[in-house]
Design a protein around this motif. Structure first.
Motif, PDB file in Angstrom:
ATOM      1  N   HIS A   1      26.215  26.223   0.662  1.00 36.23           N
ATOM      2  CA  HIS A   1      25.872  27.613   0.996  1.00 36.23           C
ATOM      3  C   HIS A   1      25.605  27.765   2.498  1.00 36.23           C
ATOM      4  O   HIS A   1      25.952  28.787   3.092  1.00 36.23           O
ATOM      5  N   ASN A   2      24.988  26.758   3.124  1.00 36.21           N
ATOM      6  CA  ASN A   2      24.615  26.837   4.543  1.00 36.21           C
ATOM      7  C   ASN A   2      25.655  26.237   5.478  1.00 36.21           C
ATOM      8  O   ASN A   2      25.428  26.168   6.677  1.00 36.21           O
ATOM      9  N   LEU A   3      26.789  25.788   4.954  1.00 34.62           N
ATOM     10  CA  LEU A   3      27.801  25.124   5.769  1.00 34.62           C
ATOM     11  C   LEU A   3      28.507  26.124   6.680  1.00 34.62           C
ATOM     12  O   LEU A   3      29.108  27.093   6.217  1.00 34.62           O
ATOM     13  N   THR A   4      28.396  25.890   7.976  1.00 30.39           N
ATOM     14  CA  THR A   4      29.076  26.719   8.964  1.00 30.39           C
ATOM     15  C   THR A   4      29.783  25.798   9.952  1.00 30.39           C
ATOM     16  O   THR A   4      29.568  24.581   9.956  1.00 30.39           O
ATOM     17  N   LEU A   5      30.596  26.378  10.800  1.00 26.82           N
ATOM     18  CA  LEU A   5      31.286  25.599  11.825  1.00 26.82           C
ATOM     19  C   LEU A   5      30.285  24.957  12.775  1.00 26.82           C
ATOM     20  O   LEU A   5      30.466  23.821  13.229  1.00 26.82           O
ATOM     21  N   THR A   6      29.188  25.648  13.047  1.00 23.92           N
ATOM     22  CA  THR A   6      28.141  25.107  13.910  1.00 23.92           C
ATOM     23  C   THR A   6      27.503  23.872  13.281  1.00 23.92           C
ATOM     24  O   THR A   6      27.248  22.880  13.970  1.00 23.92           O
ATOM     25  N   GLU A   7      27.237  23.922  11.979  1.00 24.79           N
ATOM     26  CA  GLU A   7      26.652  22.770  11.281  1.00 24.79           C
ATOM     27  C   GLU A   7      27.603  21.575  11.311  1.00 24.79           C
ATOM     28  O   GLU A   7      27.177  20.441  11.514  1.00 24.79           O
ATOM     29  N   ILE A   8      28.877  21.832  11.097  1.00 20.90           N
ATOM     30  CA  ILE A   8      29.867  20.744  11.094  1.00 20.90           C
ATOM     31  C   ILE A   8      29.959  20.118  12.479  1.00 20.90           C
ATOM     32  O   ILE A   8      29.940  18.894  12.624  1.00 20.90           O
ATOM     33  N   SER A   9      30.054  20.940  13.514  1.00 18.81           N
ATOM     34  CA  SER A   9      30.162  20.393  14.871  1.00 18.81           C
ATOM     35  C   SER A   9      28.883  19.672  15.267  1.00 18.81           C
ATOM     36  O   SER A   9      28.929  18.641  15.940  1.00 18.81           O
ATOM     37  N   GLY A  10      27.731  20.170  14.843  1.00 19.11           N
ATOM     38  CA  GLY A  10      26.473  19.494  15.133  1.00 19.11           C
ATOM     39  C   GLY A  10      26.373  18.147  14.451  1.00 19.11           C
ATOM     40  O   GLY A  10      25.802  17.200  14.997  1.00 19.11           O
ATOM     41  N   SER A  11      26.929  18.044  13.245  1.00 19.69           N
ATOM     42  CA  SER A  11      26.865  16.773  12.522  1.00 19.69           C
ATOM     43  C   SER A  11      27.727  15.702  13.178  1.00 19.69           C
ATOM     44  O   SER A  11      27.510  14.512  12.971  1.00 19.69           O
ATOM     45  N   LEU A  12      28.685  16.106  13.975  1.00 20.56           N
ATOM     46  CA  LEU A  12      29.587  15.154  14.633  1.00 20.56           C
ATOM     47  C   LEU A  12      29.196  14.873  16.083  1.00 20.56           C
ATOM     48  O   LEU A  12      29.890  14.149  16.783  1.00 20.56           O
ATOM     49  N   GLY A  13      28.073  15.433  16.512  1.00 23.08           N
ATOM     50  CA  GLY A  13      27.673  15.355  17.915  1.00 23.08           C
ATOM     51  C   GLY A  13      27.448  13.948  18.437  1.00 23.08           C
ATOM     52  O   GLY A  13      27.776  13.646  19.583  1.00 23.08           O
TER      53      GLY A  13
END
Length: 141
Positions: A35-47
């Motif tokens: 539900h909370n998955l966004t492009l920002t969350e994905i890019s942050g997880s790969l930081g």
């Protein structure tokens, strides 16, 4: 009447996220994460991959760590901590361990960190971070 509904609501929240009821906990966390998955969350997880992968490969080249188990257990620990806590886990201590191990090799010193020392430092640092997470002190730090 209001006090009863708030007590029931808080009891429902506790049972909904009760880690002892593992399957429902995982099911609910998965729904929450999707539900909370966004492009920002994905890019942050790969930081941190920009520093994690080169340091891991360099340590493997110097025979300080085994690459496959390191990548496997790093992935498992990231998934488990992502489900257990909603706080990103710090990797800066692990970067420091890698930097010291690689600097000793680059300086040509024979008394630097060997594979056993790197493993011990990683386990102790992981235990410290686990202790911070379990006691909820990770929120303070």
């Amino acid at each position: 009447m209001e006090a009863d509904s708030s007590t029931t609501s808080s009891a429902d929240d506790r049972s909904r996220y009760n880690p002892l009821n593992l399957l429902s906990f995982i099911r609910q966390r998965t729904k929450d994460h999707v539900h909370n998955l966004t492009l920002t969350e994905i890019s942050g997880s790969l930081g941190d991959l920009g520093t994690f992968i080169p340091l891991t490969v360099a340590l493997a080249r110097e025979r300080k760590i085994a690459l496959a188990p390191s990548l496997f257990w790093a992935g498992i620990s990231n998934v488990v901590t992502g489900y257990a806590w909603d706080v990103p886990m710090c990797v800066q201590p692990m970067k420091s361990i890698a930097a010291v191990a690689l600097t000793d090799v680059a300086a040509g010193s024979n008394d630097g960190l060997d594979a056993q020392s790197v493993t011990t430092a990683g386990i102790l640092t992981g235990a410290a971070v686990l202790l911070l997470g379990v006691t909820n002190l990770i929120e303070v730090v």
